[in-house]
Structures are given as C-alpha cells and as structure tokens.
Design an enzyme around this catalytic site. Structure first.
Site, PDB file in Angstrom:
ATOM      1  N   GLY A 158      35.560  26.480  53.185  1.00  0.00           N
ATOM      2  CA  GLY A 158      36.542  27.137  54.046  1.00  0.00           C
ATOM      3  C   GLY A 158      36.092  28.560  54.326  1.00  0.00           C
ATOM      4  O   GLY A 158      34.894  28.869  54.298  1.00  0.00           O
ATOM      5  N   ILE A 160      36.277  31.410  52.634  1.00  0.00           N
ATOM      6  CA  ILE A 160      35.557  32.165  51.590  1.00  0.00           C
ATOM      7  C   ILE A 160      34.205  31.507  51.300  1.00  0.00           C
ATOM      8  O   ILE A 160      33.184  32.191  51.156  1.00  0.00           O
ATOM      9  CB  ILE A 160      36.426  32.303  50.323  1.00  0.00           C
ATOM     10  CG1 ILE A 160      37.739  33.047  50.659  1.00  0.00           C
ATOM     11  CG2 ILE A 160      35.674  33.069  49.232  1.00  0.00           C
ATOM     12  CD1 ILE A 160      38.794  33.034  49.550  1.00  0.00           C
ATOM     13  N   ARG A 241      40.410  28.620  41.539  1.00  0.00           N
ATOM     14  CA  ARG A 241      41.522  28.562  40.593  1.00  0.00           C
ATOM     15  C   ARG A 241      40.969  28.023  39.284  1.00  0.00           C
ATOM     16  O   ARG A 241      40.124  27.110  39.280  1.00  0.00           O
ATOM     17  CB  ARG A 241      42.653  27.662  41.092  1.00  0.00           C
ATOM     18  CG  ARG A 241      43.519  28.286  42.190  1.00  0.00           C
ATOM     19  CD  ARG A 241      44.356  29.455  41.661  1.00  0.00           C
ATOM     20  NE  ARG A 241      45.224  30.034  42.666  1.00  0.00           N
ATOM     21  CZ  ARG A 241      44.938  31.128  43.387  1.00  0.00           C
ATOM     22  NH1 ARG A 241      43.786  31.744  43.229  1.00  0.00           N
ATOM     23  NH2 ARG A 241      45.814  31.596  44.258  1.00  0.00           N
ATOM     24  N   GLU A 270      45.376  31.116  32.168  1.00  0.00           N
ATOM     25  CA  GLU A 270      45.270  32.463  32.705  1.00  0.00           C
ATOM     26  C   GLU A 270      46.534  33.216  32.320  1.00  0.00           C
ATOM     27  O   GLU A 270      47.617  32.704  32.616  1.00  0.00           O
ATOM     28  CB  GLU A 270      45.160  32.395  34.228  1.00  0.00           C
ATOM     29  CG  GLU A 270      44.287  33.482  34.777  1.00  0.00           C
ATOM     30  CD  GLU A 270      43.919  33.245  36.232  1.00  0.00           C
ATOM     31  OE1 GLU A 270      44.615  33.830  37.069  1.00  0.00           O
ATOM     32  OE2 GLU A 270      42.976  32.485  36.509  1.00  0.00           O
ATOM     33  N   HIS A 289      40.752  37.834  37.209  1.00  0.00           N
ATOM     34  CA  HIS A 289      41.301  37.413  38.510  1.00  0.00           C
ATOM     35  C   HIS A 289      41.429  38.625  39.458  1.00  0.00           C
ATOM     36  O   HIS A 289      42.536  38.959  39.896  1.00  0.00           O
ATOM     37  CB  HIS A 289      42.654  36.708  38.322  1.00  0.00           C
ATOM     38  CG  HIS A 289      42.999  35.780  39.454  1.00  0.00           C
ATOM     39  ND1 HIS A 289      43.747  34.647  39.300  1.00  0.00           N
ATOM     40  CD2 HIS A 289      42.687  35.833  40.770  1.00  0.00           C
ATOM     41  CE1 HIS A 289      43.900  34.041  40.465  1.00  0.00           C
ATOM     42  NE2 HIS A 289      43.256  34.751  41.385  1.00  0.00           N
TER      43      HIS A 289
END
Ligand code: GLV
Length: 328
Positions: A158, A160, A241, A270, A289
């Site tokens: 996509g 990124i 993720r 996380e 993150h």
C-alpha cells in the site's frame, strides 16, 4: 447548558488538532500519559457527540452502547484502525475516520532506519562504545550485512510499502513485493518492484519489511514456518502491527540464528515489557511504536483527526472515512 457538541479526546494530541476541536466543542480531554482505563473510558463516553480516539482505545459495541445513540462520529488519531470494530460502527450508521497519507513517508523513513540499524548493528555499536569496550579498530568487529544491492521484500504494497520500495531503490536494492492486490504495471515499473508469492519473497529476500493491516488473515502471518523460510542472513522489519509477527517464534529464530536480526517498531504485546526476551537479544532492535513520530507529521495527523471529527459533528461526509459504506 452549552449547545456546543460534547466530545471526548482520549489523550493530549498536538495543538494543530486540539485547538480546532476546542474552538468548536466542549472538550473532555484525558490528560494522562497513559490511555484512560477501560472503566473510565466507558464512563466518559456517556452522552458524547464525538470521540477522538487513539489506537490504544478499543471502540466496540460495549463502548458504543455506553456512549449512547447520539454519538455521531469516531475519529481515530492513526492510519491503522484495528482498534475500531468497523462493522459495529457501520451497523449504527456512525462514520469513523483515520489519518491516511500524512504519515506515509515518515513511517517509511523509520522502517528504513530500522532496516539500516539492524543490518549495521548500530545499537550494539553504541552500547559497545558506552560500555568502554572500544580499544582498537577491529578487523572482525560488529560485522553486519550489506544493504546496497540486496533484495528487499515488501509484504503489503500500500502507501507505506511503496514508499519503502522507493527508499530501497535509492540504495540500489532489488525490490520484491507481496500483496493480494497487484500494483498496476505502471506502478511496478516506476517503483522497480516485482510481485511474487509470499513463499518466494521470504526465501529470496535479504530484508523483509511488513506493511500490512492487522486482520484475521495477517495475524501471525510471520510465524515459525515463515521465519524458517527466510535466509539465515535475513533482517525482518515490522512497522505495521505487532501481532503480524508471532513473538515467540521470532525470539527463537533470532536466538538460534535462523535469521540475522529484527527491527521492530510494533510488538505483541504492546508495550513490550523491559524484561521481555526480545528486548534482551542483541540482534533485536525494539523502539516504542514511533514510526509516525515527527513534530510535523503528528501535527498533520492531529489536524486531520480534528477535520474528521468536526465534519462528522456537522453531519458532513468525513474527509477520510474508514467505513464509507455508512453513506450508502
Ligand atoms: C500508527 O501506528 C498508526 O496507525 O497511525
């Protein structure tokens, strides 16, 4: 009572967004560094017209029930929106927005920084000097792997992922990608990227960078088998993720030399506790993150999140809805 809309903003975000929200709304701002605990969040959403949420807030039926039927819009301060139960929002006719586009290059920059830092063992070098071990120029000291001329495998092509391809191209890398949706021949030619099946990408790539959304299909996409399929010199980078990678399998692969190194901006769980085995591994770089964390980009994300929120409160179409199907 004021007739301005009531909104909850679940953390302090940059002024570029917060000021706009404050100009138009009565704002309940959660000012803590940590996200509101669940019970606090459920209490505070009661009766609000709009919610400006973060990726740390789960927005599901329970929360939407607690908010009440007057809730008009949910605006997520992130491009990823796996924290939102989109079907639940859509069933209730509530548009939800995210912040795509403005963080694409900043995120790809960090992914490439992790790739380089892991390949050239930068954190290990910094520790080596800090710990007083640097006594001479070492012919065999901290040898890494080459970036230029290597093969970069991009999983998820996509926005990124494509920016990652551009960065790889700048370093003379060969670019492979895997995505369920093939890029157009023009885009492939412009980015110098070749689409391959995931197995081939894992086996052929020196660097593997993950850029998929978290869905049922991508949860633990990188598991023990996928790690075994990689080269022993491979570097894995994850800025997508955390749960896209099985953390136990990754720890084993890094410890046993099945792959060379990893650079992680996102983890499962996380936050990753400081005593987690991945943190202790010298060939694993973990950052908290921060892929979109530059002043300019976070300011743009805040402005975009505010624009989505205010549009929803006015009953206008959100500039960037994640569930355009609510508009019929
Ligand atoms: C951050 O992870 C985002 O989705 O914006």
């Amino acid at each position: 009572m004021s007739d301005r809309p009531r909104v909850l903003v679940t953390r302090v975000i940059p002024d570029e967004g917060l000021d706009r929200v404050r100009e138009a709304c009565d704002v309940d701002l959660w000012e803590d560094e940590l996200p509101p605990p669940r019970d606090e969040l459920l209490r505070r959403v009661s009766g609000i017209d709009g919610l400006l949420s973060l990726l740390t807030d789960r927005v599901d039926d329970e929360l939407l029930d607690a908010a009440g039927p007057q809730l008009k819009v949910v605006s997520n301060f992130a491009v990823g929106f796996d924290n939102l139960d989109v079907p639940a929002l859509t069933r209730r006719g509530i548009p939800a927005g995210n912040t795509p586009g403005v963080l694409t290059e900043t995120t790809a920059d960090l992914a490439f920084a992790l790739l380089m830092a892991a390949a050239r063992r930068i954190p290990e070098g910094v520790d080596y000097v800090r710990d007083g071990h640097w006594r001479t120029w070492g012919p065999m000291l901290l040898m890494g792997v080459d970036i230029h001329g290597a093969t970069l495998g991009i999983v998820g092509f996509g926005r990124i992922g494509r920016e990652m391809a551009r960065r790889g191209g700048g370093f003379g890398m060969r670019i492979l990608y895997h995505d369920v949706h093939p890029a157009s021949p023009e885009d492939e030619a412009e980015l110098g990227a070749t689409r391959v099946e995931l197995d081939e990408l894992l086996a052929e790539s020196d660097f593997i960078s993950l850029h998929v959304n978290l869905t049922d299909e991508t949860r633990h996409l990188i598991d023990a088998d996928a790690l075994r399929a990689m080269r022993s010199t491979a570097v894995l980078v994850n800025t997508s993720r955390g749960p896209v990678v099985d953390p136990d399998a990754l720890e084993r692969a890094l410890r046993d030399g099945e792959i060379f190194a990893a650079g992680l901006d996102v983890t499962e769980p996380e936050p990753l506790p400081a005593d987690h085995p991945l943190v202790a591994l010298p060939n694993c770089i973990v950052v908290p993150h921060i892929a979109s964390a530059t002043g300019v980009t976070r300011g743009k994300m805040a402005a975009m999140a505010a624009a989505n929120l205010l549009a929803g409160l006015r009953g206008d179409r959100l500039p960037t809805p994640v569930n355009p199907e609510v508009y019929g």
